[in-house]
Design a protein around this motif. Structure first.
Motif, mmCIF file in Angstrom:
data_model
loop_
_atom_site.group_PDB
_atom_site.id
_atom_site.type_symbol
_atom_site.label_atom_id
_atom_site.label_comp_id
_atom_site.label_asym_id
_atom_site.label_seq_id
_atom_site.Cartn_x
_atom_site.Cartn_y
_atom_site.Cartn_z
ATOM 1 N N GLY A 110 0.826 -1.203 -0.341
ATOM 2 C CA GLY A 110 0.318 -0.155 -0.080
ATOM 3 C C GLY A 110 0.645 1.664 0.334
ATOM 4 O O GLY A 110 2.130 1.066 -0.084
ATOM 5 N N GLY A 111 0.391 2.081 -0.372
ATOM 6 C CA GLY A 111 1.227 3.716 -0.389
ATOM 7 C C GLY A 111 0.990 4.205 0.801
ATOM 8 O O GLY A 111 0.344 4.030 2.121
ATOM 9 N N GLY A 161 -3.619 -3.028 -3.159
ATOM 10 C CA GLY A 161 -3.244 -3.224 -1.960
ATOM 11 C C GLY A 161 -4.112 -3.964 -1.281
ATOM 12 O O GLY A 161 -4.593 -5.248 -1.673
ATOM 13 N N HIS A 162 -2.888 -4.638 -0.341
ATOM 14 C CA HIS A 162 -3.793 -5.858 0.636
ATOM 15 C C HIS A 162 -2.556 -5.686 2.575
ATOM 16 O O HIS A 162 -1.808 -5.300 2.529
ATOM 17 C CB HIS A 162 -3.817 -6.943 -0.337
ATOM 18 C CG HIS A 162 -2.249 -7.277 -0.094
ATOM 19 N ND1 HIS A 162 -0.634 -7.962 1.044
ATOM 20 C CD2 HIS A 162 -1.189 -7.569 -0.853
ATOM 21 C CE1 HIS A 162 0.153 -7.963 0.115
ATOM 22 N NE2 HIS A 162 -0.343 -7.728 -1.584
ATOM 23 N N GLN A 198 -8.363 -7.252 1.827
ATOM 24 C CA GLN A 198 -7.728 -7.584 0.228
ATOM 25 C C GLN A 198 -8.041 -5.350 0.387
ATOM 26 O O GLN A 198 -8.917 -4.638 0.313
ATOM 27 C CB GLN A 198 -9.005 -7.530 -0.658
ATOM 28 C CG GLN A 198 -7.471 -7.387 -2.230
ATOM 29 C CD GLN A 198 -6.536 -7.726 -2.396
ATOM 30 O OE1 GLN A 198 -6.341 -8.926 -1.776
ATOM 31 N NE2 GLN A 198 -6.115 -7.210 -3.035
ATOM 32 N N GLY A 199 -7.249 -4.580 -0.780
ATOM 33 C CA GLY A 199 -7.665 -3.468 -0.722
ATOM 34 C C GLY A 199 -6.326 -2.495 -0.130
ATOM 35 O O GLY A 199 -6.090 -2.976 1.066
ATOM 36 N N PRO A 221 -4.240 -0.546 2.030
ATOM 37 C CA PRO A 221 -4.677 -0.586 4.466
ATOM 38 C C PRO A 221 -5.141 1.437 3.968
ATOM 39 O O PRO A 221 -5.998 1.008 4.895
ATOM 40 C CB PRO A 221 -3.515 -0.647 4.539
ATOM 41 C CG PRO A 221 -2.488 -1.531 3.200
ATOM 42 C CD PRO A 221 -2.995 -0.737 2.369
ATOM 43 N N GLY A 222 -4.564 1.934 3.349
ATOM 44 C CA GLY A 222 -4.846 3.220 4.123
ATOM 45 C C GLY A 222 -6.030 4.064 3.414
ATOM 46 O O GLY A 222 -6.391 4.963 4.129
ATOM 47 N N TYR A 223 -6.374 3.178 2.921
ATOM 48 C CA TYR A 223 -7.255 4.166 1.758
ATOM 49 C C TYR A 223 -8.674 3.210 1.796
ATOM 50 O O TYR A 223 -9.861 3.246 2.094
ATOM 51 C CB TYR A 223 -6.548 4.496 0.388
ATOM 52 C CG TYR A 223 -5.513 5.857 0.538
ATOM 53 C CD1 TYR A 223 -6.331 6.886 0.571
ATOM 54 C CD2 TYR A 223 -4.234 4.946 0.320
ATOM 55 C CE1 TYR A 223 -4.999 7.953 1.071
ATOM 56 C CE2 TYR A 223 -3.801 5.900 0.459
ATOM 57 C CZ TYR A 223 -3.391 7.544 0.953
ATOM 58 O OH TYR A 223 -2.541 8.661 0.728
ATOM 59 N N ALA A 224 -8.759 2.139 0.596
ATOM 60 C CA ALA A 224 -9.447 0.985 0.144
ATOM 61 C C ALA A 224 -9.512 0.408 0.804
ATOM 62 O O ALA A 224 -10.798 0.480 2.074
ATOM 63 C CB ALA A 224 -9.568 -0.041 -0.831
ATOM 64 N N ALA A 225 -9.319 -0.638 1.943
ATOM 65 C CA ALA A 225 -9.745 -1.656 3.117
ATOM 66 C C ALA A 225 -9.744 -0.198 4.336
ATOM 67 O O ALA A 225 -10.630 -0.820 5.090
ATOM 68 C CB ALA A 225 -8.593 -1.704 3.592
ATOM 69 N N THR A 226 -9.615 1.006 4.885
ATOM 70 C CA THR A 226 -9.406 2.147 5.890
ATOM 71 C C THR A 226 -10.814 2.558 5.699
ATOM 72 O O THR A 226 -11.869 2.299 6.710
ATOM 73 C CB THR A 226 -8.612 3.353 5.823
ATOM 74 O OG1 THR A 226 -7.706 2.347 6.640
ATOM 75 C CG2 THR A 226 -9.398 4.486 6.812
#
Length: 412
Positions: free
Chosen positions: A176-177, A329-330, A352-353, A355-360
Motif C-alpha cells: 500500500g501507499g 493493495g492488501h 484486500q485493498g 490499507p490506508g485508503y480502500a480497506a480503511t
C-alpha cells in the motif's frame, strides 16, 4: 446515544477529502437501503460535486472545524458522525466535544496518541452521561490490531485455556501507499510535542491511553519499537522481525481495550507489534535498518534543515493512490500468544485493498453502520471514549467478515 429521532443516521464529515470521498462511495454502494446519510465539510461546492459523482440525493451540511456552533448543530442532527478531517489534534477537538454533548456516536481515523489522550480526558465522562460512543481509530489504525486481539482472546476464553500473556502481532504481508494525511499528522504531532515535556511523556508512555495508568500491572519495558527474533515469537517464524511503523499507537489502543474490559485479556498481557522482513540471513540487517530509518524520519522532521527537504518530497495531504493501486493493495496481520495455561494460539486479520485508503474506507464505514443498524449486538456500555473492540466488538467482526475480510483465531 440519545433515543431522539434525528434528521440523519450518518454524517460523513470531510466528505470532499480523499478518504472521506472513498468512505462516502462505499456507503453509497453498501449501506442498507433507506439509511439516511448526509455529507458535511466546509465547502458547499465541493460537497455538491462529491454528491453528484456518487449519484445520490443526500443532503449537504456546511461546518468549518473551527465553527463550534455549526459543529454542535451537525452533531445534534445525526446518530453517528464519521470524521476524516485530520490532523485531529489540530482540527478534531471541537467535533468530538460536540458529539459527546449531543449524545451522538462518533468514529474517526486518528493515529495520534496526544489527541486520543486529550479526547479521553475531555469527553469520556460527558459521553457516558449522554450515551455517546466516541470511537477513535476505526481504520487501518487500529481496527486490525484491536479486533485481532479481541478475537484471539475470545477463542482462548471459549476454550478455557486461561488468559493471554506475551502476545505479538506480525505484519506478514503488506502492500500500500503512504498517506499524505498520515505524514501531515506525524508532522503536526512532532511540532506539538517538541517543546512540551509533559506531552512527550504522554506520547512515550506505553499506557498513555489507559483509563487509569497507575492501576496497570508493572510488566517492565514493553519494547514497542524493538526488533525481535522470529523464533522467540513462534518456532514457525524465521529471521528478525522489524518494528511496525504504527506500533507505538496501536499497542496503546489494545492496552486501553484490555483495561476497559477490566483486564479480560489478562493481568500479565504484554503486547507488541512487528513486521516480517523475510527469512534470509540479511533479515537482522534489514530489520535494524528499518528501525533506524523510522528514527531518522522522526529526527529529520524535527530539525528545520531536513524538515525543509522532507516537506517537499513526502506525499501531500489530500493525495492518494490510483483506483488500480487501491485495488491491488492488501495486508495480513498474524497474532501469536501464549496463555497462562501454556497453550499457544494464533489469530489472523487479512484484507484486500490499499490499507490506508480502500480497506480503511471499508472499516470506517462499517463501524458507522454497526452503530446505526446493529445496536442490539453492541457490547454493553453506557458510552464514553471507547475503542473498536470495546464499542463495536463482535458486531463489527461480523460486518467486516461479510465485507470480505478474513478474521480468524485458532489453537496451534
Amino acid at each position: 446515544m440519545s433515543d431522539r429521532v434525528r434528521d440523519h443516521e450518518i454524517v460523513v464529515y470531510g466528505a470532499s477529502g480523499f478518504v472521506g470521498a472513498l468512505t462516502a462511495r462505499y456507503l453509497a454502494e453498501h449501506a442498507p437501503a433507506g439509511t439516511r446519510i448526509a455529507l458535511a465539510g466546509r465547502s458547499e461546492t465541493k460537497l455538491a460535486a462529491v454528491r453528484d459523482q456518487l449519484g445520490v440525493d443526500w443532503p449537504t451540511l456546511v461546518a468549518d472545524a473551527a465553527d463550534t456552533g455549526a459543529l454542535a448543530r451537525l452533531a445534534a442532527s445525526t446518530q453517528v458522525v464519521i470524521s476524516t478531517v485530520g490532523p485531529y489534534l489540530k482540527y478534531g477537538a471541537a467535533l468530538t466535544r460536540a458529539c459527546a454533548e449531543a449524545g451522538a456516536d462518533y468514529v474517526d481515523l486518528t493515529g495520534e496518541v496526544v489527541f486520543a489522550r486529550q479526547s479521553i480526558d475531555a469527553n469520556h465522562d460527558r459521553a457516558r452521561t449522554t450515551g455517546a460512543r466516541i470511537v477513535h481509530s476505526c481504520g487501518f489504525d487500529s481496527i486490525p490490531s484491536d479486533i485481532g486481539v479481541h478475537v484471539l482472546a475470545q477463542q482462548v476464553a471459549a476454550d478455557g485455556a486461561g488468559e493471554l500473556t506475551d502476545t505479538t502481532m506480525v505484519v506478514t504481508s503488506l502492500r500500500g501507499g503512504v498517506s499524505g494525511g498520515t505524514i501531515d499528522t506525524l508532522r503536526h504531532q512532532l511540532d506539538v510535542v517538541k517543546n512540551d515535556r509533559r506531552l512527550r511523556r504522554v506520547a512515550a508512555s506505553p499506557y498513555s491511553l489507559s483509563p487509569d495508568r497507575d492501576s496497570e500491572p508493572d510488566l517492565g519495558r514493553q519494547g514497542d519499537m524493538a526488533t525481535v527474533s522470529g523464533s522467540d515469537v513462534h518456532p514457525s517464524l524465521r529471521g528478525t522481525l522489524a518494528p511496525f511503523v504504527m506500533a507505538s499507537y496501536n499497542t496503546r489502543v489494545v492496552r486501553r481495550s484490555n483495561a476497559l474490559h477490566n483486564h479480560r485479556y489478562g493481568r500479565r498481557f504484554r503486547y507488541r507489534e512487528t513486521m516480517s522482513v523475510g527469512r534470509s540471513p540479511l533479515s537482522p540487517l534489514i530489520a535494524n535498518g528499518l528501525k533506524l530509518g523510522l528514527g531518522a524520519l522522526v529526527a529529520g522532521m524535527m530539525l528545520p534543515p531536513t524538515r525543509f527537504v522532507l516537506d517537499r518530497v513526502l506525499p501531500k495531504p489530500g493525495s492518494g493512490p490510483s483506483p488500480q493501486a487501491q485495488r491491488d493493495g492488501h495486508f495480513t496481520f498474524d497474532f501469536f500468544t501464549t496463555t497462562t495455561t501454556g497453550a499457544h494460539y494464533t489469530a489472523r486479520f487479512r484484507a484486500q485493498g490499499d490499507p490506508g485508503y480502500a480497506a480503511t474506507a471499508v472499516m470506517l464505514a462499517e463501524s458507522a453502520l454497526v452503530l446505526v443498524h446493529d445496536r442490539e449486538s453492541l457490547p454493553p456500555s453506557p458510552g464514553g471514549v471507547l475503542t473498536p473492540a470495546t464499542a463495536l466488538g463482535d458486531a463489527l467482526v461480523n460486518r467486516l467478515r461479510a465485507a470480505g475480510m478474513e478474521i480468524t483465531a485458532r489453537k496451534l
